[in-house]
Design an enzyme around this catalytic site. Structure first.
Site, PDB file in Angstrom:
ATOM      1  N   GLU A 186      14.988   3.073  18.315  1.00 36.23           N
ATOM      2  CA  GLU A 186      16.539   4.770  19.039  1.00 36.23           C
ATOM      3  C   GLU A 186      16.168   5.095  20.527  1.00 36.23           C
ATOM      4  OE1 GLU A 186      16.084   6.898  15.125  1.00 36.23           O
ATOM      5  OE2 GLU A 186      15.047   8.145  16.497  1.00 36.23           O
TER       6      GLU A 186
ATOM      7  N   ASP B 218      13.728  19.387  22.034  1.00 36.35           N
ATOM      8  CA  ASP B 218      13.440  18.596  21.809  1.00 36.35           C
ATOM      9  C   ASP B 218      11.938  19.084  23.076  1.00 36.35           C
ATOM     10  OD1 ASP B 218      13.649  15.389  21.752  1.00 36.35           O
ATOM     11  OD2 ASP B 218      15.505  16.112  22.829  1.00 36.35           O
TER      12      ASP B 218
ATOM     13  N   TYR C   5      17.304   9.798   9.053  1.00 32.69           N
ATOM     14  CA  TYR C   5      16.621  10.662   9.336  1.00 32.69           C
ATOM     15  C   TYR C   5      16.092  11.371   9.107  1.00 32.69           C
ATOM     16  CZ  TYR C   5      13.623  11.540  13.886  1.00 32.69           C
ATOM     17  OH  TYR C   5      13.278  11.573  15.149  1.00 32.69           O
TER      18      TYR C   5
END
Ligand SMILES: Cc1ncc(COP(=O)(O)O)c(C=O)c1O
Lengths: 267, 404
Positions: free
Chosen positions: A49, A60, A175
């Site tokens: 990734e 994040d 995911y």
């Protein structure tokens, strides 16, 4: 068969679990990325990734925020990251590469142009953190036209109804975000993750990889027992940060962490 | 003016879209929380008990209705159209922000969330959030860019006195957009017990809708007050646009009244032509940030670029999606006022009317003064005076070279 599908099919046949490292393109400088990708493959990475740096990485934690800032200091753009993948493909035609990032750089390039450029560069799929399925029709059509995958996230807070919809729309793999939080969050609870994933299997035949909170060989091995693969990001990016001033040391050091996880998973 | 029909008033659609703008561009980890919020809001917005409590708080805690004031001396000085001020500066806590925080804090209360978080630029929304949190006994954390913590020291201390924790944000440009990123990260992490009070009509659906609905009290009152005081609707309403909450609150009730021009004033900073400004509607393009598709300030690679404005509350590279829509359908006009023009209006209004506006609101005053000159004395402009200027005294003193 796509590279991603081929990869997971082969692993399933061999009874192996995937290790999926995340690094940000252009971190700590653009020359590091391609050698780093090759080193990751050599250490046992099954899928890479590759992060596309963004000025406002809302989902994040601090580790990947700083990675974006380092990459952006060098002006690393989406076009540059695509060029890195193309260069990687000169030597490696088998390891799947998934771009991971935020929607705005793709919007600016244009969905069709992005899909065409991605295909031409040897990208296999894209995971757009801030694009849930409900907003994805345009990009989905463009990606399908180039036979590229869109990987979607599923979280502990995802309702059963939406999970079903995501499983139907996703391709490549799914995911599973193991914790409530941003990247680099606290440790995950493997039992809870396992229970959720076995539930999820009723909605999909796609491979399910788990990310967020995987920090070492032990957590990678534990997660891989209940899923199809472990996605690891912040620990690797931390290592890159520590070596930012001696970038030549980055590929070997980061690959070392992946290798240890590979061995723990395979043990 | 193009024809408008009432479909615009009913926007957003069920997915939170205003035409091509708005939507819900967030990580899957937040989708559940947004769906829950939307469901609760749809239910409560039709619940008479909730509405009654909201109206009661606006009347007795905020002090509404706020006056509509004819600025006669300003009008005489400028020459031209009559300038009226909608006095949101007289609200409790000193700005329009509190209309929205009262509404969202009530939602938090109905949802049983013990903790609220907020982002703030000028500190007005942070103060308003800390205020309602104190009143309802909720834990409150306010994220504020490090640069703004410095510029708005008074408000930072006010929040602390109110019992809130102010967290300086050091990532990115250290201003409002980064504070919003950080608040989102907190929310993802603490989603079970936390309500995120967004301070402007921006962010993922349903925020632009619910913030607008809470702020619409401004435009509704203005309409009524115009009928009472001048016997007709105004010719134009003018409001500054940061994220766009005071402007949409003023504009929305007038959307169907085609005779009323709606003018949003963005921060021109050092001048739109210099690139150092915060005027995405004047000089940006559509993109995706903070959960919405809207006009943004970005570079050719899709990175969000730094903004500049003398007023912290307008220093934001995006704008609420409904404004992007109103711009594209040509129902509202968007213009920019530079730092120095806003500062001049700040001084003028203070000196001729004894009303010290927030630097944000001074942008709207400055444009109204420009416009009024070109209009006739029987025409009427209403300026939304979104906040008072006490918080900006240190900034103005610094520009005057005075150390306090
Ligand atoms: C007094 C005042 N007016 C306007 C604004 C800008 O926000 P909005 O565009 O959401 O009204 C702010 C923001 O801090 C403010 O404090």
């Amino acid at each position: 068969m796509s590279r991603i599908e081929a990869c997971f099919t082969a692993m399933k046949a061999e009874g192996r679990k995937a290790i999926v490292p995340y690094v940000t393109g252009g971190d700590s400088n653009p020359r590091v990325t391609v050698p780093l990708m090759h080193a990751l493959v050599e250490a046992g990475a099954d899928v890479i990734e590759l992060g596309v740096p963004f000025s406002d990485p809302m989902a994040d934690g601090p580790v990947i925020q700083l990675a974006c800032e380092r990459a952006l200091e060098h002006g690393t753009s989406l076009t540059d990251v695509l060029a890195m993948v193309a260069e990687f493909r000169e030597q490696d035609q088998t390891t799947p590469v998934v771009l991971m990032g935020y929607l705005n750089p793709i919007e600016v390039m244009g969905y069709e142009a992005f899909a065409k450029n991605a295909k031409a560069s040897g990208v296999d799929g894209v995971l757009v953190v801030d694009m849930p399925p409900i907003e994805s029709a345009g990009l989905m059509a463009a990606m399908k036209a180039e036979s590229l995958d869109i990987i979607f996230l599923i979280a502990p807070t995802t309702s059963p109804a939406r999970r079903k919809a995501i499983c139907e729309q996703g391709s490549g793999y799914l995911y599973y975000v193991s914790v409530k939080g941003v990247t680099g969050s606290k440790a995950l609870n493997v039992d809870e993750v396992g229970a959720y994933i076995s539930d999820m299997r009723q909605d999909t035949d796609l491979p399910i990889c788990v990310g967020f909170g995987i920090r070492d060989g032990q957590s990678a091995a534990a997660v891989s027992k209940v899923s199809d693969g472990a996605i690891v990001g912040s620990v690797l990016v931390n290592q890159i940060a520590e070596l930012a001033n001696t970038p030549e040391k980055i590929p070997a050091a980061v690959a070392g962490i992946v290798k240890e996880m590979r061995q723990a998973i395979d043990a | 003016m193009p024809t408008t029909d009432n479909t615009q008033v009913q926007l957003p659609d069920e997915n939170g879209h205003f035409g091509q703008f708005g939507g819900r561009f967030v990580s899957e980890t937040l989708m559940g929380a947004l769906e829950e919020l939307e469901e609760v809001y749809r239910k409560l917005s039709n619940d008479p008990d909730f509405q009654e409590e909201f109206d009661k708080d606006l009347a007795h805690y905020v002090g509404r209705p706020s006056p509509l004031y004819f600025a006669e001396r300003l009008t005489d000085k400028v020459g031209g159209a009559k300038i009226y001020l909608k006095r949101e500066d007289l609200n409790h806590t000193g700005a329009h922000k509190v209309n929205n925080t009262i509404g969202q804090a009530l939602l938090a209360k109905f949802m049983g969330k013990p903790r609220v978080i907020a982002e703030t630029g000028a500190g007005q929304h942070g103060v308003a959030s800390a205020t309602v949190a104190a009143r309802l006994g909720l834990e409150c954390k306010v994220y504020m860019g490090e640069e703004d913590v410095r510029r708005q020291a008074l408000n930072v201390y006010r929040m602390k006195l109110l019992g809130a924790e102010v967290i300086p944000v050091t990532s990115g440009t250290k201003t409002l957009k980064d504070a919003m990123n950080e608040a989102m990260r907190d929310w993802v992490t603490n989603v079970d017990n936390t309500f995120y009070i967004i301070g402007t009509a921006a962010g993922p659906h349903p925020y632009p809708m619910l913030v607008r609905d809470f702020q619409c009290v401004i435009g509704r009152e203005t309409k009524q007050q115009c009928m009472n005081q001048i016997g007709r609707l105004p010719d134009a309403v003018v409001a500054c646009v940061g994220g766009g909450s005071n402007a949409i609150g003023m504009f929305h009730p007038f959307i169907e009244d085609e005779s009323v021009r709606m003018i949003g004033v963005e921060a021109g900073g050092h001048g739109v032509e210099t690139g150092e400004h915060a005027a995405p509607l004047s000089d940006g393009r559509p993109g995706v940030l903070h959960g919405m598709r809207t006009y943004l300030m970005e570079d050719d690679n899709g990175q969000i670029i730094g903004t500049h404005s003398v007023s912290a509350g307008l220093d934001y590279p995006g704008v609420g999606p409904e404004h992007s829509y109103l711009k594209d359908i040509n129902r509202a006009e968007y213009v920019a006022i530079n730092d120095d023009e806003a500062l001049e209006a700040f001084r003028t209004l203070t000196q001729v009317e004894g009303i010290m506006p927030a630097l944000e609101s001074a942008h709207a005053v400055a444009y109204a003064m420009k416009m009024a000159k070109e209009m006739s004395p029987d025409q009427v402009i209403v300026v939304n005076l979104s906040g008072r200027g006490d918080k900006d005294i240190l900034t103005v003193a610094e520009l005057d070279g005075i150390e306090m």
